[in-house]
Each structure stands twice: as structure tokens, then as C-alpha cells.
Design an enzyme around this catalytic site. Structure first.
Site, PDB file in Angstrom:
ATOM      1  N   SER A  92      22.572 -29.454   1.934  1.00 14.16           N
ATOM      2  CA  SER A  92      21.210 -29.907   1.744  1.00 14.16           C
ATOM      3  C   SER A  92      20.730 -29.376   0.301  1.00 14.16           C
ATOM      4  O   SER A  92      19.636 -29.440   0.095  1.00 14.16           O
ATOM      5  CB  SER A  92      20.248 -29.307   2.727  1.00 14.16           C
ATOM      6  OG  SER A  92      20.129 -27.904   2.857  1.00 14.16           O
ATOM      7  N   PHE A 126      19.581 -22.303  -9.865  1.00 15.74           N
ATOM      8  CA  PHE A 126      18.730 -22.469  -8.556  1.00 15.74           C
ATOM      9  C   PHE A 126      18.558 -21.169  -7.696  1.00 15.74           C
ATOM     10  O   PHE A 126      19.373 -20.317  -8.226  1.00 15.74           O
ATOM     11  CB  PHE A 126      19.271 -23.586  -7.780  1.00 15.74           C
ATOM     12  CG  PHE A 126      20.765 -23.148  -7.010  1.00 15.74           C
ATOM     13  CD1 PHE A 126      21.937 -23.297  -7.725  1.00 15.74           C
ATOM     14  CD2 PHE A 126      20.642 -22.618  -5.688  1.00 15.74           C
ATOM     15  CE1 PHE A 126      23.115 -23.192  -7.188  1.00 15.74           C
ATOM     16  CE2 PHE A 126      21.804 -22.281  -5.179  1.00 15.74           C
ATOM     17  CZ  PHE A 126      22.936 -22.279  -5.783  1.00 15.74           C
ATOM     18  N   GLY A 127      17.785 -21.239  -6.894  1.00 17.56           N
ATOM     19  CA  GLY A 127      17.718 -20.075  -5.898  1.00 17.56           C
ATOM     20  C   GLY A 127      17.341 -18.739  -6.552  1.00 17.56           C
ATOM     21  O   GLY A 127      16.568 -18.798  -7.312  1.00 17.56           O
ATOM     22  N   PHE A 128      18.200 -17.751  -6.371  1.00 15.73           N
ATOM     23  CA  PHE A 128      17.745 -16.512  -6.893  1.00 15.73           C
ATOM     24  C   PHE A 128      18.262 -16.242  -8.423  1.00 15.73           C
ATOM     25  O   PHE A 128      18.231 -15.010  -9.051  1.00 15.73           O
ATOM     26  CB  PHE A 128      18.432 -15.267  -5.960  1.00 15.73           C
ATOM     27  CG  PHE A 128      17.811 -15.228  -4.760  1.00 15.73           C
ATOM     28  CD1 PHE A 128      16.250 -14.719  -4.387  1.00 15.73           C
ATOM     29  CD2 PHE A 128      18.317 -15.745  -3.493  1.00 15.73           C
ATOM     30  CE1 PHE A 128      15.490 -14.601  -3.275  1.00 15.73           C
ATOM     31  CE2 PHE A 128      17.747 -15.475  -2.254  1.00 15.73           C
ATOM     32  CZ  PHE A 128      16.542 -15.076  -2.101  1.00 15.73           C
ATOM     33  N   ASP A 155      28.710 -21.564   2.399  1.00  5.83           N
ATOM     34  CA  ASP A 155      27.632 -20.809   2.849  1.00  5.83           C
ATOM     35  C   ASP A 155      27.596 -19.303   1.870  1.00  5.83           C
ATOM     36  O   ASP A 155      28.670 -18.982   1.545  1.00  5.83           O
ATOM     37  CB  ASP A 155      27.662 -20.398   4.292  1.00  5.83           C
ATOM     38  CG  ASP A 155      26.417 -19.728   4.722  1.00  5.83           C
ATOM     39  OD1 ASP A 155      25.362 -20.445   4.652  1.00  5.83           O
ATOM     40  OD2 ASP A 155      26.295 -18.566   5.282  1.00  5.83           O
ATOM     41  N   LYS A 160      27.873 -19.876 -16.136  1.00  2.46           N
ATOM     42  CA  LYS A 160      27.703 -19.383 -14.913  1.00  2.46           C
ATOM     43  C   LYS A 160      28.978 -19.434 -13.979  1.00  2.46           C
ATOM     44  O   LYS A 160      29.549 -18.625 -13.166  1.00  2.46           O
ATOM     45  CB  LYS A 160      26.625 -19.993 -13.947  1.00  2.46           C
ATOM     46  CG  LYS A 160      26.275 -19.637 -12.665  1.00  2.46           C
ATOM     47  CD  LYS A 160      25.048 -20.358 -11.980  1.00  2.46           C
ATOM     48  CE  LYS A 160      25.064 -19.806 -10.302  1.00  2.46           C
ATOM     49  NZ  LYS A 160      24.122 -20.542  -9.671  1.00  2.46           N
ATOM     50  N   HIS A 217      30.189 -16.255  -8.107  1.00  5.28           N
ATOM     51  CA  HIS A 217      30.798 -16.291  -6.804  1.00  5.28           C
ATOM     52  C   HIS A 217      31.179 -17.628  -6.568  1.00  5.28           C
ATOM     53  O   HIS A 217      32.522 -17.938  -6.216  1.00  5.28           O
ATOM     54  CB  HIS A 217      29.765 -16.081  -5.861  1.00  5.28           C
ATOM     55  CG  HIS A 217      28.218 -16.574  -6.012  1.00  5.28           C
ATOM     56  ND1 HIS A 217      27.635 -16.408  -7.194  1.00  5.28           N
ATOM     57  CD2 HIS A 217      27.672 -17.257  -4.935  1.00  5.28           C
ATOM     58  CE1 HIS A 217      26.704 -17.069  -7.101  1.00  5.28           C
ATOM     59  NE2 HIS A 217      26.712 -17.349  -5.703  1.00  5.28           N
ATOM     60  N   ARG A 218      30.362 -18.686  -6.689  1.00  3.92           N
ATOM     61  CA  ARG A 218      30.934 -19.989  -6.255  1.00  3.92           C
ATOM     62  C   ARG A 218      32.108 -20.675  -7.240  1.00  3.92           C
ATOM     63  O   ARG A 218      32.975 -21.158  -6.987  1.00  3.92           O
ATOM     64  CB  ARG A 218      29.624 -21.114  -6.568  1.00  3.92           C
ATOM     65  CG  ARG A 218      29.899 -22.414  -5.968  1.00  3.92           C
ATOM     66  CD  ARG A 218      28.511 -23.195  -5.718  1.00  3.92           C
ATOM     67  NE  ARG A 218      27.920 -22.568  -4.775  1.00  3.92           N
ATOM     68  CZ  ARG A 218      26.809 -21.840  -4.878  1.00  3.92           C
ATOM     69  NH1 ARG A 218      26.369 -21.653  -6.121  1.00  3.92           N
ATOM     70  NH2 ARG A 218      26.399 -21.236  -3.841  1.00  3.92           N
TER      71      ARG A 218
HETATM   72  P1  ITT Z   1      23.144 -25.484   2.432  1.00  5.97           P
HETATM   73  O1  ITT Z   1      23.148 -24.339   3.798  1.00  5.97           O
HETATM   74  O2  ITT Z   1      22.486 -27.038   3.045  1.00  5.97           O
HETATM   75  O3  ITT Z   1      24.256 -25.776   1.896  1.00  5.97           O
HETATM   76  P2  ITT Z   1      21.331 -23.696   1.628  1.00  5.97           P
HETATM   77  O4  ITT Z   1      20.474 -23.644   0.290  1.00  5.97           O
HETATM   78  O5  ITT Z   1      20.746 -23.374   2.927  1.00  5.97           O
HETATM   79  O6  ITT Z   1      21.935 -25.107   1.798  1.00  5.97           O
HETATM   80  P3  ITT Z   1      22.801 -21.406   2.136  1.00  5.97           P
HETATM   81  O7  ITT Z   1      22.657 -21.098   3.647  1.00  5.97           O
HETATM   82  O8  ITT Z   1      24.083 -21.047   1.705  1.00  5.97           O
HETATM   83  O9  ITT Z   1      22.487 -22.778   1.510  1.00  5.97           O
HETATM   84  O10 ITT Z   1      21.751 -20.334   1.359  1.00  5.97           O
HETATM   85  C1  ITT Z   1      22.186 -19.584   0.557  1.00  5.97           C
HETATM   86  C2  ITT Z   1      20.726 -19.057  -0.378  1.00  5.97           C
HETATM   87  O11 ITT Z   1      21.085 -18.190  -1.374  1.00  5.97           O
HETATM   88  C3  ITT Z   1      20.426 -20.421  -1.347  1.00  5.97           C
HETATM   89  O12 ITT Z   1      19.465 -21.066  -0.531  1.00  5.97           O
HETATM   90  C4  ITT Z   1      19.897 -19.641  -2.512  1.00  5.97           C
HETATM   91  O13 ITT Z   1      18.571 -19.349  -2.068  1.00  5.97           O
HETATM   92  C5  ITT Z   1      20.886 -18.586  -2.427  1.00  5.97           C
HETATM   93  N1  ITT Z   1      22.070 -18.727  -3.554  1.00  5.97           N
HETATM   94  C6  ITT Z   1      23.174 -18.989  -2.908  1.00  5.97           C
HETATM   95  N2  ITT Z   1      24.160 -19.421  -4.185  1.00  5.97           N
HETATM   96  C7  ITT Z   1      23.344 -18.947  -5.079  1.00  5.97           C
HETATM   97  C8  ITT Z   1      23.305 -19.059  -6.440  1.00  5.97           C
HETATM   98  O14 ITT Z   1      24.571 -19.441  -7.062  1.00  5.97           O
HETATM   99  N3  ITT Z   1      22.296 -18.809  -7.376  1.00  5.97           N
HETATM  100  C9  ITT Z   1      21.143 -18.407  -6.801  1.00  5.97           C
HETATM  101  N4  ITT Z   1      20.807 -18.378  -5.550  1.00  5.97           N
HETATM  102  C10 ITT Z   1      21.847 -18.666  -4.681  1.00  5.97           C
END
Ligand code: ITT
Length: 184
Positions: free
Chosen positions: A8, A140-142, A65, A163, A168-169
Site C-alpha cells: 500500500s 519516503f517514511g523515515f 516488510d 539510495k 536495505h531495499r
Molecule cells: P505495506 O505493508 O503495505 O507494504 P507499509 O508502509 O505499511 O506498507 P511496512 O509495514 O513495511 O510498510 O512499514 C515499514 C515502515 O518503515 C514504512 O511505513 C516506513 O515508515 C518505514 N520504512 C520502510 N522502508 C523505508 C525506507 O526505505 N525509507 C524510509 N522509511 C522506511
């Protein structure tokens, strides 16, 4: 070859598209629902999702995940990263680290893949530290608070190529590509 990415999170879709596209894989986004179980490890979450999706006739697919693990906080937010990002957010994490000297942290990514009916899991990790304040607008995210080891900029200040080379990804996706090559 066509592979669905089940998530998502648009940030993940972008990174999978970018990394796998350059390997000649066609990526298609699917917003299939999987109930994320409460678990201690990313791998347990991924295995549970693979099991839930097993009989939905989705063809070949991947899911991811991932989480941010902060050493001084005992690995928090870890498997709870998504929830913590949506609730206390980056500023909440920065507050928790107020007056803490050890800001070391790492991102981990666990990818589950179902390919021609066979399921497998690959991992990637990136070590680094948490910055003093958010910086940068990409990713995105952190990303704005995570500074990978040996760099002096956050993931959010890097191009997607940069990146991907160290994240990690990016690492997990390269493991995925190797595993897929062996199966074709
Ligand atoms: P899905 O489960 O639907 O794939 P999600 O955003 O809920 O989407 P996760 O459960 O894997 O995904 O949550 C991991 C969280 O960690 C994500 O929402 C980000 O806030 C953070 N995260 C993961 N990978 C990241 C990245 O490459 N850079 C920054 N933040 C990351």
C-alpha cells in the site's frame, strides 16, 4: 517477465519499479490486502502474508516488510515502524532520542516472493544513524532522519539511484534478482 508488487506504500512501488525495471523485469502494482500479524520479526510478517496470499491466484509477486531499528531504543520501532511513523512520526522518534548519545540505527528489509508457485525470502540491511533533525525531501517514511554509515546526508537528500545502491531495499532487491535468475 512480469512481477506484481503487493504493497500500500507508493514509496516502495517507486523503488521496486526503479530497481527491477533496470534488470528487465516488468513491475505491476497490486493493492492486495494482507493482514499484518503482530510478530517479533519482519520475516514472520512476510511468511504470514505469503501464506495468506497463497491461494488467491495472483501469479508471480513480491511483498516487502521493512523497518527502522534504533539500537538505543532496543530496536524500536522495528516491526512497528509503519504504525509509529503514522502516529508519533519522525519528530516523536527525535524526541525519544533527546539526550541519548548513541544514535546508531539500521534499516532492514525482508522481501517475500512467490515465483512459479515457489515461495522464498531475501533480506537486506543498511547501517547508519539518526540525524538531529529531518533533512531532505526525497524518498519516503523515515528517510529524512536516517544517515547511512560513511555518508553525511540522509536518504531523503539522495537520488533514488544513490539510495538504491546502499539501502536495505536495494540490497534485498539485488538478492531477489540473483534468486530469480537461478530459477528462470
Ligand atoms: P505495506 O505493508 O503495505 O507494504 P507499509 O508502509 O505499511 O506498507 P511496512 O509495514 O513495511 O510498510 O512499514 C515499514 C515502515 O518503515 C514504512 O511505513 C516506513 O515508515 C518505514 N520504512 C520502510 N522502508 C523505508 C525506507 O526505505 N525509507 C524510509 N522509511 C522506511
Amino acid at each position: 517477465m512480469r512481477l506484481k508488487i503487493i504493497t500500500s506504500n507508493p514509496g516502495k512501488v517507486r523503488e521496486f519499479h526503479h530497481a527491477l525495471g533496470s534488470l528487465g523485469l516488468d513491475i505491476e502494482h497490486a493493492n492486495e490486502n494482507c493482514d499484518e500479524i503482530q510478530a517479533d520479526t519482519l520475516e514472520e510478517v512476510v511468511l504470514s502474508c505469503l501464506a495468506q496470499l497463497r491461494f488467491r491466484e495472483l501469479g508471480d509477486y513480491v511483498l516487502d516488510d521493512s523497518g527502522l531499528f534504533i539500537n538505543a531504543l532496543g530496536g524500536f520501532p522495528g516491526v512497528y515502524s509503519s504504525y509509529i511513523f503514522r502516529t508519533i512520526g519522525m519528530n516523536g522518534i527525535l524526541k525519544l532520542l533527546d539526550n541519548i548519545n548513541d544514535r546508531s540505527a539500521y534499516f532492514e528489509c525482508c522481501i517475500g516472493c512467490s515465483f512459479r508457485g515457489e515461495e522464498f525470502v531475501v533480506w537486506g540491511r543498511c547501517d547508519g544513524s539518526i540525524g538531529m533533525h529531518p533533512s531532505g525531501t526525497d524518498g519516503f517514511g523515515f528517510d529524512p532522519i536516517f544517515i547511512p554509515s560513511d555518508y553525511d546526508e540522509t536518504f531523503a537528500e539522495m537520488s533514488i539511484d544513490k539510495k538504491e545502491a546502499i539501502s536495505h531495499r536495494g540490497r534485498a532487491i539485488r538478492e531477489l534478482a540473483i534468486a530469480l535468475e537461478e530459477k528462470i
